[in-house]
Design a protein around this motif. Sequence first.
Motif, PDB file in Angstrom:
ATOM      1  N   ALA A 128      -7.609   1.816  -9.965  1.00 36.33           N
ATOM      2  CA  ALA A 128      -6.558   2.751 -10.352  1.00 36.33           C
ATOM      3  C   ALA A 128      -5.545   3.159  -9.192  1.00 36.33           C
ATOM      4  O   ALA A 128      -4.270   3.189  -9.601  1.00 36.33           O
ATOM      5  N   ARG A 129      -5.862   2.811  -7.920  1.00 40.89           N
ATOM      6  CA  ARG A 129      -5.105   3.193  -7.045  1.00 40.89           C
ATOM      7  C   ARG A 129      -4.389   1.868  -6.476  1.00 40.89           C
ATOM      8  O   ARG A 129      -3.806   1.865  -5.353  1.00 40.89           O
ATOM      9  N   ARG A 130      -4.734   0.779  -6.832  1.00 38.41           N
ATOM     10  CA  ARG A 130      -4.328  -0.580  -6.343  1.00 38.41           C
ATOM     11  C   ARG A 130      -2.721  -0.727  -6.223  1.00 38.41           C
ATOM     12  O   ARG A 130      -2.131  -0.073  -7.253  1.00 38.41           O
ATOM     13  N   GLN A 131      -2.405  -1.417  -5.312  1.00 41.85           N
ATOM     14  CA  GLN A 131      -0.776  -1.567  -5.114  1.00 41.85           C
ATOM     15  C   GLN A 131      -0.677  -3.129  -4.872  1.00 41.85           C
ATOM     16  O   GLN A 131      -1.317  -3.552  -3.923  1.00 41.85           O
ATOM     17  N   THR A 132       0.641  -3.548  -5.094  1.00 39.40           N
ATOM     18  CA  THR A 132       1.247  -4.961  -4.702  1.00 39.40           C
ATOM     19  C   THR A 132       1.577  -4.897  -3.637  1.00 39.40           C
ATOM     20  O   THR A 132       1.688  -3.874  -2.828  1.00 39.40           O
ATOM     21  N   ILE A 133       1.920  -6.042  -3.085  1.00 40.66           N
ATOM     22  CA  ILE A 133       2.191  -6.389  -1.808  1.00 40.66           C
ATOM     23  C   ILE A 133       3.865  -5.622  -1.742  1.00 40.66           C
ATOM     24  O   ILE A 133       3.999  -5.160  -0.662  1.00 40.66           O
ATOM     25  N   ALA A 134       4.502  -5.745  -2.747  1.00 35.26           N
ATOM     26  CA  ALA A 134       5.785  -5.080  -2.820  1.00 35.26           C
ATOM     27  C   ALA A 134       5.717  -3.650  -2.774  1.00 35.26           C
ATOM     28  O   ALA A 134       6.517  -2.888  -1.920  1.00 35.26           O
ATOM     29  N   ASP A 135       4.669  -2.924  -3.142  1.00 37.68           N
ATOM     30  CA  ASP A 135       4.481  -1.446  -2.966  1.00 37.68           C
ATOM     31  C   ASP A 135       4.059  -1.174  -1.514  1.00 37.68           C
ATOM     32  O   ASP A 135       4.291  -0.050  -1.307  1.00 37.68           O
ATOM     33  N   LEU A 136       3.326  -1.847  -1.043  1.00 35.17           N
ATOM     34  CA  LEU A 136       2.906  -1.712   0.368  1.00 35.17           C
ATOM     35  C   LEU A 136       4.082  -1.833   1.401  1.00 35.17           C
ATOM     36  O   LEU A 136       3.827  -1.071   2.385  1.00 35.17           O
ATOM     37  N   MET A 137       4.754  -2.822   1.261  1.00 30.27           N
ATOM     38  CA  MET A 137       5.794  -3.206   2.089  1.00 30.27           C
ATOM     39  C   MET A 137       6.495  -1.878   2.842  1.00 30.27           C
ATOM     40  O   MET A 137       6.749  -1.660   4.103  1.00 30.27           O
TER      41      MET A 137
ATOM     42  N   TYR B  62      12.983 -10.802   6.891  1.00 32.60           N
ATOM     43  CA  TYR B  62      11.727 -11.734   6.459  1.00 32.60           C
ATOM     44  C   TYR B  62      10.688 -11.092   5.570  1.00 32.60           C
ATOM     45  O   TYR B  62      10.382 -11.921   4.556  1.00 32.60           O
ATOM     46  N   LEU B  63      10.531  -9.864   5.515  1.00 30.46           N
ATOM     47  CA  LEU B  63       9.475  -9.203   4.390  1.00 30.46           C
ATOM     48  C   LEU B  63      10.227  -8.771   3.166  1.00 30.46           C
ATOM     49  O   LEU B  63       9.698  -9.171   2.130  1.00 30.46           O
ATOM     50  N   GLN B  64      11.280  -8.356   3.080  1.00 25.02           N
ATOM     51  CA  GLN B  64      12.018  -7.766   2.018  1.00 25.02           C
ATOM     52  C   GLN B  64      13.370  -8.476   1.591  1.00 25.02           C
ATOM     53  O   GLN B  64      13.779  -8.606   0.417  1.00 25.02           O
ATOM     54  N   GLY B  65      13.945  -9.396   2.696  1.00 22.29           N
ATOM     55  CA  GLY B  65      14.981 -10.022   2.127  1.00 22.29           C
ATOM     56  C   GLY B  65      16.069  -8.978   2.452  1.00 22.29           C
ATOM     57  O   GLY B  65      16.165  -7.865   2.585  1.00 22.29           O
ATOM     58  N   THR B  66      17.316  -9.592   2.231  1.00 20.91           N
ATOM     59  CA  THR B  66      18.625  -8.712   2.145  1.00 20.91           C
ATOM     60  C   THR B  66      19.510  -9.329   0.630  1.00 20.91           C
ATOM     61  O   THR B  66      18.745  -9.855   0.257  1.00 20.91           O
ATOM     62  N   GLU B  67      20.705  -8.809   0.763  1.00 17.50           N
ATOM     63  CA  GLU B  67      21.623  -8.934  -0.356  1.00 17.50           C
ATOM     64  C   GLU B  67      21.940 -10.733  -0.134  1.00 17.50           C
ATOM     65  O   GLU B  67      21.980 -11.173  -1.295  1.00 17.50           O
ATOM     66  N   ARG B  68      22.226 -11.169   0.908  1.00 17.17           N
ATOM     67  CA  ARG B  68      22.528 -12.419   1.165  1.00 17.17           C
ATOM     68  C   ARG B  68      21.336 -13.410   1.111  1.00 17.17           C
ATOM     69  O   ARG B  68      21.421 -14.442   0.431  1.00 17.17           O
ATOM     70  N   THR B  69      20.234 -13.135   1.740  1.00 16.67           N
ATOM     71  CA  THR B  69      19.065 -13.767   1.592  1.00 16.67           C
ATOM     72  C   THR B  69      17.968 -13.344   0.999  1.00 16.67           C
ATOM     73  O   THR B  69      17.404 -12.375   1.420  1.00 16.67           O
ATOM     74  N   PRO B  70      17.200 -14.095   0.134  1.00 19.47           N
ATOM     75  CA  PRO B  70      15.857 -13.260  -0.538  1.00 19.47           C
ATOM     76  C   PRO B  70      14.854 -13.461   0.293  1.00 19.47           C
ATOM     77  O   PRO B  70      14.717 -14.059   1.496  1.00 19.47           O
ATOM     78  N   ALA B  71      13.856 -12.540   0.260  1.00 17.51           N
ATOM     79  CA  ALA B  71      12.589 -12.396   0.933  1.00 17.51           C
ATOM     80  C   ALA B  71      11.882 -13.944   0.925  1.00 17.51           C
ATOM     81  O   ALA B  71      11.921 -14.385  -0.002  1.00 17.51           O
ATOM     82  N   ALA B  72      11.460 -14.127   2.224  1.00 17.11           N
ATOM     83  CA  ALA B  72      10.577 -15.540   2.293  1.00 17.11           C
ATOM     84  C   ALA B  72       9.273 -15.385   1.642  1.00 17.11           C
ATOM     85  O   ALA B  72       8.657 -16.471   1.140  1.00 17.11           O
ATOM     86  N   TRP B  73       8.744 -14.089   1.256  1.00 14.40           N
ATOM     87  CA  TRP B  73       7.671 -13.758   0.586  1.00 14.40           C
ATOM     88  C   TRP B  73       7.783 -13.384  -0.652  1.00 14.40           C
ATOM     89  O   TRP B  73       6.746 -13.053  -1.339  1.00 14.40           O
ATOM     90  N   THR B  74       8.835 -13.953  -1.550  1.00 11.33           N
ATOM     91  CA  THR B  74       9.248 -13.376  -2.874  1.00 11.33           C
ATOM     92  C   THR B  74       8.033 -14.042  -3.846  1.00 11.33           C
ATOM     93  O   THR B  74       7.640 -13.274  -4.739  1.00 11.33           O
ATOM     94  N   PRO B  75       7.235 -14.936  -3.535  1.00 13.10           N
ATOM     95  CA  PRO B  75       6.196 -15.387  -4.532  1.00 13.10           C
ATOM     96  C   PRO B  75       4.960 -14.733  -4.486  1.00 13.10           C
ATOM     97  O   PRO B  75       4.198 -14.546  -5.568  1.00 13.10           O
TER      98      PRO B  75
END
Length: 142
Positions: free
Chosen positions: A40-49, A71-84
């Motif tokens: 019930a309290r599981r979080q995705t990687i995006a929730d934990l970052m 590198y972890l969340q990306g910016t407006e110009r570059t997507p996060a490396a870990w998006t998948p």
Amino acid sequence: MPAQPFHRRKSKRQRQHPSGPGVPEARGNDRRRGVEKRKARRQTIADLMPGYLDAIKEHRRESTFVELERYLQGTERTPAAWTPLLDRYPEEVERHEVVAVLDGIAANVGRTTADKARSAFSGFWQWAANRSPDIDVGLVAR
């Protein structure tokens, strides 16, 4: 006189449990409730970052923190490396998936960038593993 058989004294839990001593169903229900609470309290990687970035912000130089965040969340110009992997639960991520992301970064951008992305993700992963017993600590090791 024959020797008396050894009788182990019942534990307090066995004496007080309403369903009787050592009933496996009673113990199983307790375990299932614990698993259900964790799910019930599981979080995705995006929730934990964001929690990780908040935790390390005051302990890093500003330029270092900006690069880790990039590198972890990306910016407006570059997507996060870990998006998948961002929409996945940490307990479900396997080593071959991390390797595939790193190989993609190395092929498209370069080996140095892949190493820095791995380093940033490794720090996040260790932080997350210290907060959950279900996360494989050695997932992003070299």
